[in-house]
Design a protein around this motif. Structure first.
Motif, short mmCIF file in Angstrom:
data_model
loop_
_atom_site.label_atom_id
_atom_site.label_comp_id
_atom_site.label_asym_id
_atom_site.label_seq_id
_atom_site.Cartn_x
_atom_site.Cartn_y
_atom_site.Cartn_z
N GLU A 1 -29.44 27.26 22.89
CA GLU A 1 -28.67 26.87 24.07
C GLU A 1 -27.51 27.81 24.33
OE1 GLU A 1 -27.87 22.50 24.93
OE2 GLU A 1 -28.29 22.57 22.79
N ILE A 2 -27.14 27.91 25.60
CA ILE A 2 -25.95 28.69 25.95
C ILE A 2 -24.71 27.99 25.37
CG2 ILE A 2 -25.78 27.54 28.22
CD1 ILE A 2 -24.91 31.14 28.04
N ALA A 3 -23.83 28.77 24.76
CA ALA A 3 -22.62 28.21 24.15
C ALA A 3 -21.35 28.68 24.88
CB ALA A 3 -22.54 28.62 22.68
N ALA A 4 -21.38 29.93 25.33
CA ALA A 4 -20.18 30.46 26.01
C ALA A 4 -20.60 31.59 26.93
CB ALA A 4 -19.17 30.98 24.99
N VAL A 5 -19.83 31.80 27.98
CA VAL A 5 -20.11 32.92 28.88
C VAL A 5 -18.77 33.42 29.43
CG1 VAL A 5 -20.46 31.49 30.96
CG2 VAL A 5 -21.60 33.70 30.79
N SER A 6 -18.66 34.74 29.60
CA SER A 6 -17.38 35.28 30.08
C SER A 6 -17.60 36.19 31.28
CB SER A 6 -16.70 36.08 28.96
OG SER A 6 -17.32 37.34 28.83
N SER A 7 -16.52 36.45 32.01
CA SER A 7 -16.62 37.41 33.12
C SER A 7 -16.39 38.80 32.53
CB SER A 7 -15.57 37.10 34.20
OG SER A 7 -14.26 37.22 33.70
N THR A 8 -17.23 39.73 32.92
CA THR A 8 -17.13 41.08 32.33
C THR A 8 -16.89 42.15 33.39
OG1 THR A 8 -19.54 41.11 32.39
CG2 THR A 8 -18.54 40.60 30.28
N GLU A 9 -16.58 41.71 34.61
CA GLU A 9 -16.34 42.69 35.67
C GLU A 9 -15.12 43.54 35.34
OE1 GLU A 9 -17.00 39.46 36.24
OE2 GLU A 9 -18.89 39.62 37.34
#
Ligand code: F6R
Ligand code: MG
Ligand code: MG
Length: 368
Positions: free
Chosen positions: A215-223
Protein backbone atom coordinates in the motif's frame (compact mmCIF):
# COMPACT_ATOMS: atom_id res chain seq x y z
CA UNK A 1 -11.85 7.79 -13.08
CA UNK A 2 -12.01 5.36 -10.20
CA UNK A 3 -14.91 5.06 -7.82
CA UNK A 4 -13.60 2.67 -5.20
CA UNK A 5 -10.71 4.60 -3.71
CA UNK A 6 -10.49 7.94 -2.02
CA UNK A 7 -7.95 10.28 -3.52
CA UNK A 8 -6.19 12.93 -1.50
CA UNK A 9 -4.74 15.75 -3.56
CA UNK A 10 -2.62 18.44 -1.95
CA UNK A 11 -1.78 21.16 -4.47
CA UNK A 12 0.00 24.35 -3.46
CA UNK A 13 1.34 27.59 -4.86
CA UNK A 14 2.59 30.97 -3.72
CA UNK A 15 0.29 33.42 -5.50
CA UNK A 16 1.06 36.50 -3.44
CA UNK A 17 2.58 37.31 -0.04
CA UNK A 18 1.43 39.50 2.85
CA UNK A 19 3.63 41.28 3.99
CA UNK A 20 6.49 40.62 1.54
CA UNK A 21 7.00 36.84 1.53
CA UNK A 22 6.20 36.44 5.24
CA UNK A 23 2.59 35.28 5.31
CA UNK A 24 -0.78 35.32 3.53
CA UNK A 25 -3.69 37.75 3.44
CA UNK A 26 -6.98 36.33 4.70
CA UNK A 27 -8.70 37.37 1.45
CA UNK A 28 -6.77 34.71 -0.49
CA UNK A 29 -7.86 31.98 1.88
CA UNK A 30 -11.47 33.17 1.60
CA UNK A 31 -11.32 33.22 -2.21
CA UNK A 32 -9.86 29.70 -2.32
CA UNK A 33 -12.56 28.42 0.05
CA UNK A 34 -15.20 29.86 -2.23
CA UNK A 35 -13.72 28.20 -5.34
CA UNK A 36 -13.37 24.80 -3.68
CA UNK A 37 -16.78 25.16 -2.01
CA UNK A 38 -18.36 25.51 -5.47
CA UNK A 39 -16.54 22.38 -6.61
CA UNK A 40 -17.83 20.49 -3.60
CA UNK A 41 -21.38 21.63 -4.42
CA UNK A 42 -20.91 20.39 -7.99
CA UNK A 43 -19.82 17.01 -6.66
CA UNK A 44 -16.26 17.22 -7.99
CA UNK A 45 -14.80 17.21 -4.47
CA UNK A 46 -16.01 15.19 -1.51
CA UNK A 47 -14.37 17.60 0.92
CA UNK A 48 -11.55 20.12 1.19
CA UNK A 49 -9.51 22.18 3.59
CA UNK A 50 -7.80 25.42 2.60
CA UNK A 51 -4.79 26.54 4.62
CA UNK A 52 -1.41 28.17 4.30
CA UNK A 53 2.16 27.69 5.34
CA UNK A 54 3.85 31.09 5.35
CA UNK A 55 3.04 32.67 1.99
CA UNK A 56 1.99 29.39 0.35
CA UNK A 57 -1.65 28.61 -0.38
CA UNK A 58 -2.40 24.95 0.32
CA UNK A 59 -5.42 23.19 -1.20
CA UNK A 60 -6.14 19.89 0.56
CA UNK A 61 -8.83 18.06 -1.39
CA UNK A 62 -10.53 14.66 -1.26
CA UNK A 63 -12.36 13.16 -4.23
CA UNK A 64 -12.96 9.98 -6.23
CA UNK A 65 -11.24 10.89 -9.48
CA UNK A 66 -7.86 9.25 -8.86
CA UNK A 67 -4.44 10.89 -9.03
CA UNK A 68 -3.39 13.10 -11.96
CA UNK A 69 -6.97 13.96 -12.84
CA UNK A 70 -7.36 16.90 -15.22
CA UNK A 71 -10.57 18.20 -13.61
CA UNK A 72 -8.96 18.32 -10.15
CA UNK A 73 -5.77 19.90 -11.50
CA UNK A 74 -7.87 22.36 -13.51
CA UNK A 75 -9.79 23.27 -10.37
CA UNK A 76 -6.56 23.93 -8.47
CA UNK A 77 -5.16 26.01 -11.31
CA UNK A 78 -8.31 28.14 -11.68
CA UNK A 79 -8.39 28.60 -7.88
CA UNK A 80 -4.79 29.86 -7.97
CA UNK A 81 -5.74 32.21 -10.83
CA UNK A 82 -8.74 33.60 -8.92
CA UNK A 83 -6.55 34.08 -5.86
CA UNK A 84 -3.91 35.79 -7.98
CA UNK A 85 -6.57 38.27 -9.11
CA UNK A 86 -7.45 38.95 -5.45
CA UNK A 87 -3.73 39.37 -4.66
CA UNK A 88 -3.39 41.82 -7.55
CA UNK A 89 -6.39 43.80 -6.30
CA UNK A 90 -4.67 44.26 -2.93
CA UNK A 91 -1.25 44.76 -4.53
CA UNK A 92 0.10 41.88 -2.45
CA UNK A 93 3.70 40.91 -2.95
CA UNK A 94 4.79 38.81 -5.95
CA UNK A 95 1.24 37.96 -7.05
CA UNK A 96 0.97 34.89 -9.24
CA UNK A 97 4.60 34.04 -8.43
CA UNK A 98 4.41 30.26 -8.82
CA UNK A 99 2.10 30.12 -11.87
CA UNK A 100 5.03 29.77 -14.22
CA UNK A 101 3.35 28.31 -17.29
CA UNK A 102 -0.12 27.08 -18.23
CA UNK A 103 -0.95 23.44 -17.41
CA UNK A 104 -0.05 20.87 -20.06
CA UNK A 105 -2.44 20.50 -23.06
CA UNK A 106 -3.79 17.46 -21.20
CA UNK A 107 -4.66 19.77 -18.31
CA UNK A 108 -2.23 18.50 -15.68
CA UNK A 109 -0.58 21.01 -13.39
CA UNK A 110 2.75 19.14 -13.15
CA UNK A 111 5.58 21.20 -14.53
CA UNK A 112 3.47 24.38 -14.44
CA UNK A 113 4.85 25.66 -11.12
CA UNK A 114 2.56 24.55 -8.27
CA UNK A 115 3.60 21.62 -6.05
CA UNK A 116 1.51 18.43 -6.17
CA UNK A 117 1.29 15.45 -3.79
CA UNK A 118 -1.51 12.96 -4.40
CA UNK A 119 -2.37 9.46 -3.27
CA UNK A 120 -5.29 7.13 -3.91
CA UNK A 121 -6.13 4.81 -1.05
CA UNK A 122 -8.74 2.39 0.11
CA UNK A 123 -9.81 3.81 3.44
CA UNK A 124 -9.01 1.70 6.47
CA UNK A 125 -11.20 1.72 9.52
CA UNK A 126 -9.84 4.77 11.33
CA UNK A 127 -7.81 6.14 8.39
CA UNK A 128 -5.35 8.65 9.87
CA UNK A 129 -3.32 10.99 7.66
CA UNK A 130 -0.97 13.89 8.24
CA UNK A 131 -0.31 16.58 5.65
CA UNK A 132 3.10 18.21 6.02
CA UNK A 133 3.70 21.60 4.43
CA UNK A 134 6.80 23.80 4.42
CA UNK A 135 7.75 27.37 3.57
CA UNK A 136 11.16 28.81 2.67
CA UNK A 137 12.68 25.54 1.60
CA UNK A 138 13.14 23.21 -1.35
CA UNK A 139 11.55 20.00 -2.53
CA UNK A 140 13.75 17.34 -0.95
CA UNK A 141 13.31 18.81 2.54
CA UNK A 142 11.20 15.73 3.38
CA UNK A 143 13.99 13.25 2.55
CA UNK A 144 15.43 13.25 6.05
CA UNK A 145 12.15 12.99 8.01
CA UNK A 146 10.73 10.36 5.61
CA UNK A 147 13.85 8.26 6.10
CA UNK A 148 13.53 8.57 9.86
CA UNK A 149 9.80 7.77 9.88
CA UNK A 150 10.03 4.70 7.65
CA UNK A 151 13.56 3.35 8.06
CA UNK A 152 15.17 4.51 11.30
CA UNK A 153 14.40 2.36 14.34
CA UNK A 154 15.82 5.06 16.63
CA UNK A 155 12.92 7.22 15.45
CA UNK A 156 10.21 4.66 14.79
CA UNK A 157 9.82 2.03 17.45
CA UNK A 158 7.25 0.26 15.27
CA UNK A 159 9.98 -0.87 12.84
CA UNK A 160 11.27 -3.08 15.63
CA UNK A 161 8.16 -4.03 17.57
CA UNK A 162 5.09 -3.65 15.32
CA UNK A 163 4.41 -6.77 13.21
CA UNK A 164 2.89 -4.75 10.32
CA UNK A 165 6.02 -2.61 9.96
CA UNK A 166 8.78 -5.10 10.68
CA UNK A 167 9.11 -6.17 7.01
CA UNK A 168 10.08 -2.64 6.03
CA UNK A 169 9.15 -0.34 3.16
CA UNK A 170 9.89 0.54 -0.45
CA UNK A 171 11.21 4.02 -1.22
CA UNK A 172 10.62 5.43 -4.70
CA UNK A 173 13.41 7.95 -5.36
CA UNK A 174 13.44 10.39 -8.27
CA UNK A 175 16.51 11.87 -9.89
CA UNK A 176 15.02 15.25 -10.85
CA UNK A 177 17.98 16.19 -13.05
CA UNK A 178 18.07 13.05 -15.20
CA UNK A 179 14.30 12.35 -14.91
CA UNK A 180 14.82 8.79 -13.72
CA UNK A 181 13.40 6.82 -10.84
CA UNK A 182 14.49 3.85 -8.75
CA UNK A 183 12.94 1.82 -5.93
CA UNK A 184 14.99 0.97 -2.83
CA UNK A 185 13.95 -1.66 -0.35
CA UNK A 186 14.47 -1.08 3.38
CA UNK A 187 16.05 -2.22 5.61
CA UNK A 188 18.09 -4.16 2.98
CA UNK A 189 19.17 -1.18 0.86
CA UNK A 190 19.53 1.57 3.46
CA UNK A 191 23.18 2.32 2.71
CA UNK A 192 22.49 2.68 -1.01
CA UNK A 193 19.34 4.69 -0.31
CA UNK A 194 21.19 7.12 1.98
CA UNK A 195 23.93 7.67 -0.57
CA UNK A 196 21.34 9.23 -2.87
CA UNK A 197 18.74 10.86 -0.60
CA UNK A 198 21.54 12.49 1.41
CA UNK A 199 21.78 14.77 -1.65
CA UNK A 200 18.19 16.09 -1.54
CA UNK A 201 18.70 18.75 -4.21
CA UNK A 202 18.81 16.03 -6.83
CA UNK A 203 17.50 12.74 -5.40
CA UNK A 204 14.06 13.11 -3.85
CA UNK A 205 11.85 10.59 -2.10
CA UNK A 206 8.66 10.70 -4.16
CA UNK A 207 6.74 7.96 -2.38
CA UNK A 208 6.97 5.25 0.24
CA UNK A 209 5.06 1.94 0.06
CA UNK A 210 4.45 -0.76 2.66
CA UNK A 211 5.92 -4.11 1.72
CA UNK A 212 3.04 -5.78 3.55
CA UNK A 213 -0.10 -5.21 1.49
CA UNK A 214 1.87 -3.11 -1.05
CA UNK A 215 0.00 0.00 0.00
CA UNK A 216 0.95 3.62 -0.50
CA UNK A 217 2.30 5.05 2.77
CA UNK A 218 3.54 8.53 1.86
CA UNK A 219 3.88 10.81 -1.13
CA UNK A 220 5.65 14.15 -1.54
CA UNK A 221 5.77 16.99 -4.05
CA UNK A 222 9.03 16.92 -5.98
CA UNK A 223 8.58 19.85 -8.34
CA UNK A 224 11.76 21.95 -8.51
CA UNK A 225 10.74 25.47 -9.55
CA UNK A 226 14.25 26.30 -10.67
CA UNK A 227 14.30 23.32 -13.06
CA UNK A 228 10.82 24.19 -14.39
CA UNK A 229 11.60 27.84 -15.03
CA UNK A 230 15.20 27.24 -16.12
CA UNK A 231 16.25 29.85 -13.57
CA UNK A 232 15.81 30.37 -9.85
CA UNK A 233 12.36 31.75 -9.06
CA UNK A 234 11.48 31.36 -5.40
CA UNK A 235 11.50 28.21 -3.35
CA UNK A 236 9.48 25.05 -3.92
CA UNK A 237 8.01 25.01 -0.40
CA UNK A 238 7.04 21.32 -0.68
CA UNK A 239 4.16 19.26 0.74
CA UNK A 240 3.87 15.63 1.77
CA UNK A 241 1.03 13.28 2.75
CA UNK A 242 1.75 10.50 5.27
CA UNK A 243 -0.61 7.73 6.41
CA UNK A 244 -0.38 6.84 10.08
CA UNK A 245 -1.04 4.02 12.55
CA UNK A 246 -1.20 0.22 12.23
CA UNK A 247 1.09 -0.84 9.34
CA UNK A 248 2.26 2.79 9.05
CA UNK A 249 4.22 4.86 11.59
CA UNK A 250 2.17 6.09 14.55
CA UNK A 251 1.27 9.78 14.57
CA UNK A 252 4.04 10.43 17.10
CA UNK A 253 6.57 8.55 14.94
CA UNK A 254 5.65 10.72 11.94
CA UNK A 255 6.13 13.90 13.99
CA UNK A 256 9.24 12.81 15.93
CA UNK A 257 11.80 13.74 13.19
CA UNK A 258 10.74 17.37 13.59
CA UNK A 259 11.71 17.43 17.28
CA UNK A 260 15.24 18.07 16.04
CA UNK A 261 15.59 21.08 13.70
CA UNK A 262 17.64 19.77 10.79
CA UNK A 263 19.10 22.21 8.28
CA UNK A 264 17.44 22.97 4.96
CA UNK A 265 18.11 25.35 2.08
CA UNK A 266 15.82 28.33 1.64
CA UNK A 267 16.49 30.88 4.39
CA UNK A 268 16.73 34.50 3.07
CA UNK A 269 16.55 34.82 -0.71
CA UNK A 270 16.53 31.07 -1.07
CA UNK A 271 20.27 31.31 -0.70
CA UNK A 272 21.05 30.28 2.88
CA UNK A 273 20.91 27.24 5.09
CA UNK A 274 18.57 27.46 8.05
CA UNK A 275 16.95 25.15 10.60
CA UNK A 276 13.42 23.90 9.86
CA UNK A 277 11.08 25.11 12.60
CA UNK A 278 7.94 23.05 13.32
CA UNK A 279 5.08 25.44 14.13
CA UNK A 280 1.31 25.82 14.34
CA UNK A 281 -0.29 27.26 11.21
CA UNK A 282 -0.86 30.59 12.96
CA UNK A 283 2.89 30.77 13.65
CA UNK A 284 3.96 29.93 10.11
CA UNK A 285 5.10 33.49 9.40
CA UNK A 286 8.81 33.37 8.51
CA UNK A 287 9.83 36.85 9.55
CA UNK A 288 13.37 36.94 10.94
CA UNK A 289 15.78 37.10 7.98
CA UNK A 290 12.72 35.81 6.05
CA UNK A 291 12.77 32.67 8.15
CA UNK A 292 13.73 30.46 9.74
CA UNK A 293 12.10 27.98 7.31
CA UNK A 294 8.84 26.56 8.69
CA UNK A 295 7.01 23.25 8.68
CA UNK A 296 3.37 22.72 9.64
CA UNK A 297 1.53 19.42 10.05
CA UNK A 298 -2.24 19.04 9.82
CA UNK A 299 -3.81 15.76 10.92
CA UNK A 300 -7.11 14.36 9.62
CA UNK A 301 -9.24 11.29 10.04
CA UNK A 302 -10.77 10.29 6.70
CA UNK A 303 -14.38 9.20 6.84
CA UNK A 304 -15.88 8.11 3.53
CA UNK A 305 -13.64 10.70 1.92
CA UNK A 306 -14.61 13.44 4.36
CA UNK A 307 -11.70 15.23 5.98
CA UNK A 308 -12.43 15.14 9.69
CA UNK A 309 -10.18 17.82 11.12
CA UNK A 310 -7.73 19.33 10.95
CA UNK A 311 -5.75 19.04 14.14
CA UNK A 312 -2.79 21.37 14.11
CA UNK A 313 -0.18 18.82 15.16
CA UNK A 314 2.82 21.08 15.93
CA UNK A 315 0.60 23.26 18.13
CA UNK A 316 2.03 21.48 21.14
CA UNK A 317 4.52 22.43 23.85
CA UNK A 318 6.48 19.23 23.19
CA UNK A 319 7.90 21.05 20.14
CA UNK A 320 8.96 24.10 22.19
CA UNK A 321 12.53 22.78 22.56
CA UNK A 322 12.81 22.23 18.80
CA UNK A 323 11.66 25.81 18.23
CA UNK A 324 14.10 27.08 20.85
CA UNK A 325 16.93 25.11 19.28
CA UNK A 326 15.95 26.56 15.88
CA UNK A 327 16.40 30.07 17.20
CA UNK A 328 19.76 29.17 18.72
CA UNK A 329 20.93 27.54 15.47
CA UNK A 330 19.65 30.50 13.47
CA UNK A 331 21.63 32.88 15.73
CA UNK A 332 24.74 30.77 15.24
CA UNK A 333 24.38 30.57 11.46
CA UNK A 334 23.51 34.25 11.10
CA UNK A 335 26.86 35.25 12.61
CA UNK A 336 28.49 33.90 9.42
CA UNK A 337 26.80 36.73 7.50
CA UNK A 338 27.58 36.36 3.80
CA UNK A 339 30.01 33.47 4.32
CA UNK A 340 29.47 29.83 3.53
CA UNK A 341 28.30 27.53 5.01
CA UNK A 342 25.40 29.82 6.05
CA UNK A 343 25.24 31.06 2.47
CA UNK A 344 24.79 28.35 -0.15
CA UNK A 345 27.60 27.47 -2.58
CA UNK A 346 27.66 29.79 -5.60
CA UNK A 347 25.95 27.35 -7.97
CA UNK A 348 23.04 26.69 -5.64
CA UNK A 349 21.96 30.18 -4.67
CA UNK A 350 18.59 31.42 -5.81
CA UNK A 351 20.38 34.59 -6.84
CA UNK A 352 22.67 34.41 -9.82
CA UNK A 353 24.47 37.68 -9.26
CA UNK A 354 27.91 36.24 -9.87
CA UNK A 355 27.94 36.48 -13.70
CA UNK A 356 26.87 40.14 -13.50
CA UNK A 357 29.56 41.01 -10.99
CA UNK A 358 32.11 39.02 -13.02
CA UNK A 359 31.17 40.97 -16.13
CA UNK A 360 31.67 44.26 -14.30
CA UNK A 361 35.10 43.18 -13.06
CA UNK A 362 36.21 41.66 -16.38
CA UNK A 363 39.05 44.09 -16.99
CA UNK A 364 40.43 43.89 -13.46
CA UNK A 365 41.29 40.20 -13.24
CA UNK A 366 44.91 39.45 -14.09
CA UNK A 367 46.67 36.15 -14.67
CA UNK A 368 48.57 34.90 -11.63
C1 F6R B 1 13.11 32.99 0.45
C2 F6R B 1 12.20 34.09 0.10
C3 F6R B 1 12.57 35.48 0.48
C4 F6R B 1 12.87 36.32 -0.75
C5 F6R B 1 13.34 37.73 -0.35
C6 F6R B 1 13.59 38.63 -1.55
O1 F6R B 1 12.70 31.78 -0.10
O2 F6R B 1 11.17 33.87 -0.49
O3 F6R B 1 13.66 35.48 1.36
O4 F6R B 1 13.84 35.71 -1.53
O5 F6R B 1 12.36 38.37 0.46
O6 F6R B 1 12.43 38.63 -2.31
P1 F6R B 1 12.32 39.32 -3.72
O7 F6R B 1 13.39 38.74 -4.58
O8 F6R B 1 10.94 39.00 -4.17
O9 F6R B 1 12.55 40.81 -3.45
MG1 MG C 1 6.67 34.23 -1.74
MG1 MG D 1 6.73 30.36 0.18
Amino acid sequence: MTTEGTTLSVIKADVGGFVGHSSMHEALLEEAKECLGDAEQRGLLIDFHVTRCGDDLELIMSHRRGVANTEIHGLAWSTFEECTAVAEGLNLYSSGQDLIRAPSPGGLIRGAGPGVAEMELVERKGETVIVLMADKTSAGAWNLPLYKMFADPFNTAGLVIAPGMHEGFWFEVHDVKEHKKIVFETPEDIYDLLLFIGAPGRYLIKAVYCKVGKEIAAVSSTERLSLIAGRNVGKDDPVCIVRCQEQFPAVGEVLEPFSWPYLVQGFMRGSHWGPLMPVAVRESNPTRFDGPPRAVALGFQLSNGRLIGPRDMFDDPSFDEARHMCNTVADYLRRHGPFEPHRLPLGEMEYTTLPLVMEGLKGRWEDL
